[in-house]
Design an enzyme around this catalytic site. Structure first.
Site, PDB file in Angstrom:
ATOM      1  CD  GLU A  60      -1.287  -9.843  -0.443  1.00 50.44           C
ATOM      2  OE1 GLU A  60      -2.058  -9.834  -1.423  1.00 50.44           O
ATOM      3  OE2 GLU A  60      -1.161  -8.874   0.341  1.00 50.44           O
ATOM      4  CG  HIS A 129       0.347  -6.428 -11.417  1.00 57.02           C
ATOM      5  ND1 HIS A 129       0.018  -6.908 -10.167  1.00 57.02           N
ATOM      6  CD2 HIS A 129      -0.084  -5.146 -11.463  1.00 57.02           C
ATOM      7  CE1 HIS A 129      -0.597  -5.953  -9.489  1.00 57.02           C
ATOM      8  NE2 HIS A 129      -0.668  -4.879 -10.240  1.00 57.02           N
TER       9      HIS A 129
END
Length: 324
Positions: A60, A129
């Site tokens: 990322e 998540h």
């Protein structure tokens, strides 16, 4: 009007952006051949090719940094981070580069990057998540932070974000991707500067955004059966907050309930309550109520996940306390 899903509305916004501006490209993990982790970019690789739909390595920090560099070079990158928890791996790039370069360069280096971030609980994705971290990013000067909660906003926010000279973070609710509804065939760009009243009312104001809008609207429907008229305000843009729309609503209803899928401590709900206290304290006929996620890591089991999140019954109870 046509029936569509949130996923398809987001895809339509992406397709239009890619078609009208050659500078626009999409990059992220699995956005190409796999069609996106949540199938939002499905079919776009075949339509626009590998130069415009770019699969990235699993880093990322690297690909968000590449997106920032592309924006500095005159492109209009759309960077997709797979889920909001992975955005923490790019926080240095977002906070220390994207948000600060315009200021630190004396206005010479704008960073018009758009970062799409699936977010939120409600689909049994367990603690790592299921975060709602929009409030964290709304804390950072130099960013615009938006949270589409309707099909029209899902379809139209991207176009407006791409012409913004600053970095824009679009938080897309994972739990909404499969939901369907009616969308105007001519739906286009939408305003990113103002909150909107989704349901007018006179007895209590319910302020919500993103994933908390649906339970707020459901609660308003049920409250109406009992004779309580609830006005529902959708914030839409979390930074900069449209405080005035909230204040105008509170001046009409004199009561406030803030619904937030984030944790209560240090949350957007706290910021909204503080602003109302600063600017409209004497308009209030009852203490501000906040309906937030329980302060625990979001559980995996369905019944525990539902218990940890604000639901219509929780919003109704808070509204009744305020009205009572």
């Amino acid at each position: 009007m046509s029936t569509t899903t949130y996923r398809e509305a987001f895809r339509a916004g992406l397709r239009e952006a890619l078609a009208v501006d050659d500078r626009v490209f999409l990059m992220g993990e699995d956005v190409g051949r796999y069609g996106g982790c949540f199938a939002v970019s499905q079919g776009l690789l075949e339509e626009f090719g590998e130069q415009r739909i770019r699969d990235t390595p699993l880093s990322e920090s690297a690909f968000v940094g590449a997106g920032i560099g592309a924006a500095l070079g005159g492109m209009r990158p759309i960077v997709e981070i797979m889920t909001v928890n992975f955005s923490l791996l790019a926080l240095d790039q977002i906070l220390n580069n994207a948000a600060t370069l315009l200021h630190m360069s004396g206005g010479q280096l704008g960073v018009p990057v758009v970062i799409r971030i699936p977010t939120g609980p409600g689909r049994q994705l367990a603690a790592q998540h299921s975060h709602t971290l929009e409030g964290w990013y709304a804390h950072i000067p130099g960013l615009r932070v938006v949270a589409p909660a309707t099909l029209a906003d899902a379809r139209g926010m991207l176009a407006t974000a791409l012409i913004d000279p600053d970095p824009v973070l679009i938080f897309e609710q994972i739990a909404l991707y499969g939901a369907s509804g009616e969308l105007a065939d001519d739906a286009g760009p939408v305003d990113l500067d103002h909150a909107v009243v989704r349901r007018p009312g006179s007895d209590v104001t319910l302020v919500a955004y993103g994933g908390s809008l649906a339970p707020a609207l459901a609660a308003a429907e049920e409250l109406a059966v009992d004779g309580v008229s609830a006005e529902v305000v959708d914030l839409r843009t979390l930074r900069p907050l449209d405080t005035e729309t909230v204040l105008e609503s509170v001046r009409r209803t004199h009561r406030l309930v803030v619904v937030d899928n984030g944790w209560r401590s240090g949350s957007l709900s706290a910021e909204i309550a503080a602003r109302v206290a600063e600017h409209a304290l004497y308009e209030l006929d009852a203490p501000v109520e906040r309906v937030c996620a329980v302060e625990v890591p979001i559980p995996y089991p369905r019944h525990l996940e539902e218990a940890a999140l604000p639901g219509p019954a929780d919003v109704m109870a808070a509204a009744r306390r305020a009205v009572g």
